[in-house]
Design a protein around this motif. Structure first.
Motif, PDB file in Angstrom:
ATOM      1  N   LYS A   1      -1.105 -16.979 -12.614  1.00 18.84           N
ATOM      2  CA  LYS A   1      -1.397 -16.530 -11.262  1.00 18.84           C
ATOM      3  C   LYS A   1      -1.169 -15.030 -11.131  1.00 18.84           C
ATOM      4  CE  LYS A   1      -0.214 -17.340  -6.435  1.00 18.84           C
ATOM      5  NZ  LYS A   1      -1.091 -16.365  -5.957  1.00 18.84           N
ATOM      6  N   ARG A   2      -0.110 -14.528 -11.744  1.00 20.20           N
ATOM      7  CA  ARG A   2       0.173 -13.098 -11.614  1.00 20.20           C
ATOM      8  C   ARG A   2      -0.955 -12.241 -12.178  1.00 20.20           C
ATOM      9  NH1 ARG A   2       6.144 -11.813 -13.426  1.00 20.20           N
ATOM     10  NH2 ARG A   2       6.365 -10.643 -11.501  1.00 20.20           N
ATOM     11  N   ASP A   3      -1.509 -12.649 -13.326  1.00 20.05           N
ATOM     12  CA  ASP A   3      -2.618 -11.895 -13.907  1.00 20.05           C
ATOM     13  C   ASP A   3      -3.841 -11.944 -13.005  1.00 20.05           C
ATOM     14  OD1 ASP A   3      -1.095 -11.179 -16.110  1.00 20.05           O
ATOM     15  OD2 ASP A   3      -1.839 -12.814 -17.343  1.00 20.05           O
ATOM     16  N   ALA A   4      -4.133 -13.120 -12.471  1.00 24.83           N
ATOM     17  CA  ALA A   4      -5.280 -13.255 -11.569  1.00 24.83           C
ATOM     18  C   ALA A   4      -5.078 -12.400 -10.322  1.00 24.83           C
ATOM     19  CB  ALA A   4      -5.482 -14.714 -11.182  1.00 24.83           C
ATOM     20  N   ASP A   5      -3.865 -12.360  -9.800  1.00 24.06           N
ATOM     21  CA  ASP A   5      -3.588 -11.528  -8.625  1.00 24.06           C
ATOM     22  C   ASP A   5      -3.812 -10.052  -8.936  1.00 24.06           C
ATOM     23  OD1 ASP A   5      -2.996 -13.742  -7.130  1.00 24.06           O
ATOM     24  OD2 ASP A   5      -0.820 -13.440  -7.132  1.00 24.06           O
ATOM     25  N   LYS A   6      -3.425  -9.611 -10.129  1.00 22.85           N
ATOM     26  CA  LYS A   6      -3.646  -8.211 -10.522  1.00 22.85           C
ATOM     27  C   LYS A   6      -5.135  -7.897 -10.598  1.00 22.85           C
ATOM     28  CE  LYS A   6       0.633  -7.537 -13.078  1.00 22.85           C
ATOM     29  NZ  LYS A   6       1.232  -7.311 -14.405  1.00 22.85           N
ATOM     30  N   ILE A   7      -5.911  -8.836 -11.124  1.00 23.29           N
ATOM     31  CA  ILE A   7      -7.362  -8.621 -11.207  1.00 23.29           C
ATOM     32  C   ILE A   7      -7.965  -8.564  -9.813  1.00 23.29           C
ATOM     33  CG2 ILE A   7      -9.552  -9.662 -11.931  1.00 23.29           C
ATOM     34  CD1 ILE A   7      -7.986 -10.746 -14.400  1.00 23.29           C
ATOM     35  N   LYS A   8      -7.550  -9.467  -8.932  1.00 20.27           N
ATOM     36  CA  LYS A   8      -8.080  -9.480  -7.566  1.00 20.27           C
ATOM     37  C   LYS A   8      -7.754  -8.194  -6.819  1.00 20.27           C
ATOM     38  CE  LYS A   8      -7.808 -14.482  -7.087  1.00 20.27           C
ATOM     39  NZ  LYS A   8      -7.135 -15.582  -6.390  1.00 20.27           N
ATOM     40  N   ALA A   9      -6.617  -7.598  -7.117  1.00 17.40           N
ATOM     41  CA  ALA A   9      -6.201  -6.371  -6.442  1.00 17.40           C
ATOM     42  C   ALA A   9      -6.811  -5.126  -7.081  1.00 17.40           C
ATOM     43  CB  ALA A   9      -4.673  -6.268  -6.453  1.00 17.40           C
ATOM     44  N   PHE A  77       2.062 -13.328   0.975  1.00 16.72           N
ATOM     45  CA  PHE A  77       0.808 -14.065   1.080  1.00 16.72           C
ATOM     46  C   PHE A  77       0.477 -14.773  -0.224  1.00 16.72           C
ATOM     47  CE2 PHE A  77       0.581 -10.850   4.333  1.00 16.72           C
ATOM     48  CZ  PHE A  77       0.032 -11.529   5.408  1.00 16.72           C
ATOM     49  N   SER A  78      -0.376 -15.783  -0.130  1.00 14.72           N
ATOM     50  CA  SER A  78      -0.803 -16.569  -1.288  1.00 14.72           C
ATOM     51  C   SER A  78      -1.767 -15.800  -2.183  1.00 14.72           C
ATOM     52  CB  SER A  78      -1.480 -17.856  -0.819  1.00 14.72           C
ATOM     53  OG  SER A  78      -2.626 -17.539  -0.034  1.00 14.72           O
ATOM     54  N   GLU A  79      -2.395 -14.779  -1.659  1.00 13.48           N
ATOM     55  CA  GLU A  79      -3.386 -13.971  -2.361  1.00 13.48           C
ATOM     56  C   GLU A  79      -3.023 -12.506  -2.183  1.00 13.48           C
ATOM     57  OE1 GLU A  79      -7.062 -14.784  -3.324  1.00 13.48           O
ATOM     58  OE2 GLU A  79      -5.987 -16.599  -3.823  1.00 13.48           O
ATOM     59  N   PRO A  80      -3.461 -11.645  -3.085  1.00 11.59           N
ATOM     60  CA  PRO A  80      -3.248 -10.213  -2.871  1.00 11.59           C
ATOM     61  C   PRO A  80      -3.974  -9.775  -1.594  1.00 11.59           C
ATOM     62  CG  PRO A  80      -4.069 -10.629  -5.089  1.00 11.59           C
ATOM     63  CD  PRO A  80      -4.156 -11.914  -4.337  1.00 11.59           C
ATOM     64  N   VAL A  81      -3.343  -8.898  -0.844  1.00  9.15           N
ATOM     65  CA  VAL A  81      -3.964  -8.361   0.362  1.00  9.15           C
ATOM     66  C   VAL A  81      -3.957  -6.844   0.288  1.00  9.15           C
ATOM     67  CG1 VAL A  81      -3.361 -10.341   1.812  1.00  9.15           C
ATOM     68  CG2 VAL A  81      -1.811  -8.403   1.693  1.00  9.15           C
ATOM     69  N   ASN A  82      -4.876  -6.236   1.001  1.00  4.88           N
ATOM     70  CA  ASN A  82      -4.954  -4.783   1.081  1.00  4.88           C
ATOM     71  C   ASN A  82      -3.901  -4.317   2.078  1.00  4.88           C
ATOM     72  OD1 ASN A  82      -5.608  -2.122   1.529  1.00  4.88           O
ATOM     73  ND2 ASN A  82      -7.811  -2.479   1.563  1.00  4.88           N
ATOM     74  N   VAL A  83      -2.869  -3.666   1.583  1.00  2.00           N
ATOM     75  CA  VAL A  83      -1.746  -3.251   2.425  1.00  2.00           C
ATOM     76  C   VAL A  83      -2.220  -2.361   3.578  1.00  2.00           C
ATOM     77  CG1 VAL A  83       0.437  -1.976   2.448  1.00  2.00           C
ATOM     78  CG2 VAL A  83      -0.111  -3.468   0.540  1.00  2.00           C
ATOM     79  N   SER A  84      -3.211  -1.524   3.330  1.00  2.00           N
ATOM     80  CA  SER A  84      -3.679  -0.626   4.392  1.00  2.00           C
ATOM     81  C   SER A  84      -4.407  -1.373   5.507  1.00  2.00           C
ATOM     82  CB  SER A  84      -4.577   0.467   3.808  1.00  2.00           C
ATOM     83  OG  SER A  84      -5.761  -0.088   3.304  1.00  2.00           O
ATOM     84  N   SER A  85      -4.723  -2.657   5.295  1.00  2.00           N
ATOM     85  CA  SER A  85      -5.407  -3.430   6.331  1.00  2.00           C
ATOM     86  C   SER A  85      -4.435  -4.121   7.289  1.00  2.00           C
ATOM     87  CB  SER A  85      -6.319  -4.483   5.682  1.00  2.00           C
ATOM     88  OG  SER A  85      -5.549  -5.534   5.119  1.00  2.00           O
ATOM     89  N   VAL A  86      -3.145  -4.063   6.995  1.00  3.20           N
ATOM     90  CA  VAL A  86      -2.150  -4.746   7.826  1.00  3.20           C
ATOM     91  C   VAL A  86      -2.062  -4.060   9.196  1.00  3.20           C
ATOM     92  CG1 VAL A  86       0.279  -5.395   8.066  1.00  3.20           C
ATOM     93  CG2 VAL A  86      -0.827  -5.505   5.831  1.00  3.20           C
ATOM     94  N   ASP A  87      -2.181  -4.848  10.240  1.00  8.16           N
ATOM     95  CA  ASP A  87      -2.066  -4.346  11.611  1.00  8.16           C
ATOM     96  C   ASP A  87      -0.879  -5.062  12.257  1.00  8.16           C
ATOM     97  OD1 ASP A  87      -2.286  -3.540  14.245  1.00  8.16           O
ATOM     98  OD2 ASP A  87      -4.407  -4.047  14.430  1.00  8.16           O
TER      99      ASP A  87
END
Length: 103
Positions: A1-9, A77-87
């Motif tokens: 999962k960690r590798d997949a999260d790195k790819i998604k990010a 979160f369960s998935e990587p998220v774009n930190v700059s999108s957090v409101d």
């Protein structure tokens, strides 16, 4: 999962035509009595993805931590998220499952 999260990010591997792989001869060995190394795939001749499935999973909030001494709210979160999108203006803390406390 960690590798997949790195790819998604990452900024690559977003579609089949920008997803390639290379590997060294040390990546894997076969099961022969005297193991053989895999034939390397050099970066210069990287292999393109034969198929590609885009990520369709929406992130879910798995947990959160509130530290009032440090004035920090940590969201996981369960998935990587774009930190700059957090409101943070769209986050509401509650004292119960339906009791809204604004502030």
């Amino acid at each position: 999962k960690r590798d997949a999260d790195k790819i998604k990010a990452s900024t690559f591997a977003k579609m089949a035509n920008d997803t390639f792989i290379s590997l060294t001869s040390q990546t894997v060995k076969d099961k022969a009595f005297v193991p053989n190394s895999v034939v390397p795939v050099l970066k210069e001749s990287a292999l393109g993805a034969q198929t590609y499935t885009i990520d369709r999973f929406q992130p879910q909030l798995d947990n959160f931590k509130l530290d009032l001494n440090a004035d920090e709210l940590t969201l996981t979160f369960s998935e990587p998220v774009n930190v700059s999108s957090v409101d943070v203006r769209k986050v509401t803390l509650l004292s119960g499952t339906g009791d809204r406390k604004s502030g």
